[in-house]
Design a protein around this motif. Sequence first.
Motif, PDB file in Angstrom:
ATOM      1  N   LEU A  19       0.938  -1.325  -0.006  1.00  0.00           N
ATOM      2  CA  LEU A  19       0.041   0.000  -0.131  1.00  0.00           C
ATOM      3  C   LEU A  19       0.890   1.087   0.093  1.00  0.00           C
ATOM      4  N   SER A  20       1.914   1.020  -0.010  1.00  0.00           N
ATOM      5  CA  SER A  20       2.966   2.324   0.087  1.00  0.00           C
ATOM      6  C   SER A  20       3.637   2.568  -1.209  1.00  0.00           C
ATOM      7  N   GLN A  21       2.776   2.668  -2.292  1.00  0.00           N
ATOM      8  CA  GLN A  21       3.115   3.120  -3.590  1.00  0.00           C
ATOM      9  C   GLN A  21       1.800   3.339  -4.136  1.00  0.00           C
ATOM     10  N   GLU A  22       2.356   4.863  -4.440  1.00  0.00           N
ATOM     11  CA  GLU A  22       1.099   5.935  -5.129  1.00  0.00           C
ATOM     12  C   GLU A  22       0.204   4.958  -6.070  1.00  0.00           C
ATOM     13  N   LEU A  25      -1.709   2.220  -4.422  1.00  0.00           N
ATOM     14  CA  LEU A  25      -2.838   2.519  -3.166  1.00  0.00           C
ATOM     15  C   LEU A  25      -4.042   3.214  -4.144  1.00  0.00           C
ATOM     16  N   ARG A  26      -3.632   3.435  -5.126  1.00  0.00           N
ATOM     17  CA  ARG A  26      -4.813   4.096  -6.179  1.00  0.00           C
ATOM     18  C   ARG A  26      -5.470   2.822  -6.887  1.00  0.00           C
ATOM     19  N   ARG A  29      -7.919   1.586  -4.217  1.00  0.00           N
ATOM     20  CA  ARG A  29      -9.257   2.553  -3.932  1.00  0.00           C
ATOM     21  C   ARG A  29     -10.276   2.294  -5.009  1.00  0.00           C
ATOM     22  N   VAL A  32     -11.955  -0.921  -4.785  1.00  0.00           N
ATOM     23  CA  VAL A  32     -12.864  -0.799  -3.623  1.00  0.00           C
ATOM     24  C   VAL A  32     -14.235  -0.214  -4.112  1.00  0.00           C
ATOM     25  N   MET A  33     -14.220   0.657  -5.116  1.00  0.00           N
ATOM     26  CA  MET A  33     -15.099   1.169  -5.524  1.00  0.00           C
ATOM     27  C   MET A  33     -16.038   0.590  -6.562  1.00  0.00           C
ATOM     28  N   ALA A  34     -15.238  -0.494  -7.147  1.00  0.00           N
ATOM     29  CA  ALA A  34     -15.728  -1.383  -8.147  1.00  0.00           C
ATOM     30  C   ALA A  34     -16.457  -2.650  -7.581  1.00  0.00           C
ATOM     31  N   GLY A  35     -16.254  -2.738  -6.253  1.00  0.00           N
ATOM     32  CA  GLY A  35     -16.663  -3.635  -5.503  1.00  0.00           C
ATOM     33  C   GLY A  35     -16.235  -5.317  -5.960  1.00  0.00           C
ATOM     34  N   HIS A  36     -17.113  -6.129  -5.532  1.00  0.00           N
ATOM     35  CA  HIS A  36     -16.658  -7.437  -5.629  1.00  0.00           C
ATOM     36  C   HIS A  36     -16.769  -8.102  -7.315  1.00  0.00           C
ATOM     37  N   PHE A  83     -11.525  -8.125   0.379  1.00  0.00           N
ATOM     38  CA  PHE A  83     -11.963  -7.283   1.555  1.00  0.00           C
ATOM     39  C   PHE A  83     -11.627  -7.537   2.740  1.00  0.00           C
ATOM     40  N   LEU A  86      -8.158  -6.431   3.630  1.00  0.00           N
ATOM     41  CA  LEU A  86      -8.313  -4.914   4.199  1.00  0.00           C
ATOM     42  C   LEU A  86      -8.662  -4.721   5.456  1.00  0.00           C
ATOM     43  N   ALA A  87      -9.792  -5.499   5.775  1.00  0.00           N
ATOM     44  CA  ALA A  87     -10.247  -5.515   7.162  1.00  0.00           C
ATOM     45  C   ALA A  87      -9.272  -5.997   8.352  1.00  0.00           C
TER      46      ALA A  87
END
Lengths: 115, 115
Positions: A19-22, A25-26, A29, A32-36, A83, A86-87
């Motif tokens: 997650l520590s790379q731009e 990380l994008r 994100r 996540v918006m695209a869902g399963h 998911f 991430l949780a």
Amino acid sequence: MQNHPHATEAEALLRFSALSQETRLRIVRLLVMAGHEGMPAGTIASQLGSSDSRLSFHLSHLEHAGLVQSRRDGRSIIYSVVFPALAALSEFLIHDCCRGFKENDHAGCQPESCD
Amino acid sequence: MQNHPHATEAEALLRFSALSQETRLRIVRLLVMAGHEGMPAGTIASQLGSSDSRLSFHLSHLEHAGLVQSRRDGRSIIYSVVFPALAALSEFLIHDCCRGFKENDHAGCQPESCD
DNA sequence: CCTATATTTCAATACTTATTGAAATATTGA
DNA sequence: TCAATATTTCAATAAGTATTGAAATATAGG
């Protein structure tokens, strides 16, 4: 958070590192918006304005870290977020910050930072 | 979690990056256990079996990321965790994983992974 | 079966980050 | 002020990670 086991330190390290790379990380994100349902690799690449090979590199990095998964659909490879991973990572931090802290009877955790 | 603003993407990146190194992740966990009282740099170094200069490098990395803070006490520099920063980072992930996800009416987040 | 599409792999290069040990800085107490 | 303690800084080196573009692989559809 409910009954997820915390990530191990090694898992957490691998995932924080992912997650520590731009770009990565994008990707997360966006996925996540695209869902399963997820999103094909090429769509992710064009949304983020990156080359296919660059995206492929970062996607396999994320997949290796267990943060995303892939499935083939025709010619496309569809990526989606894992998911629970991430949780569990959230929980790793939350535990350290507040829960585990309280359990250990220390008083350093500022109330408004917890829960 | 309550009313913390989420970390910005740049902050999150800096902080994930800070946490993605074994020694630094261990420092944070050790300091969490030490509470707001914190721990002198030298004590951290001996607990983790690292040299002073190596620890100093990682401590200033963590401080620059806003995850730890320092104060002088006599000859020692006492380091402690910035709890709200950890909490905000947790929230950044939780938001992406569950809350923001639900708000956007997607269904990919598995219920047991959320809250 | 041939061509187009989607993605990955690979090698070369560039970039970033970590480690080491020695020297510098800061503080304390005699 | 001097010696001891605590920590940081620095330069050199080593190690790890990202980017690029070209070639390879896999699938689908005509």
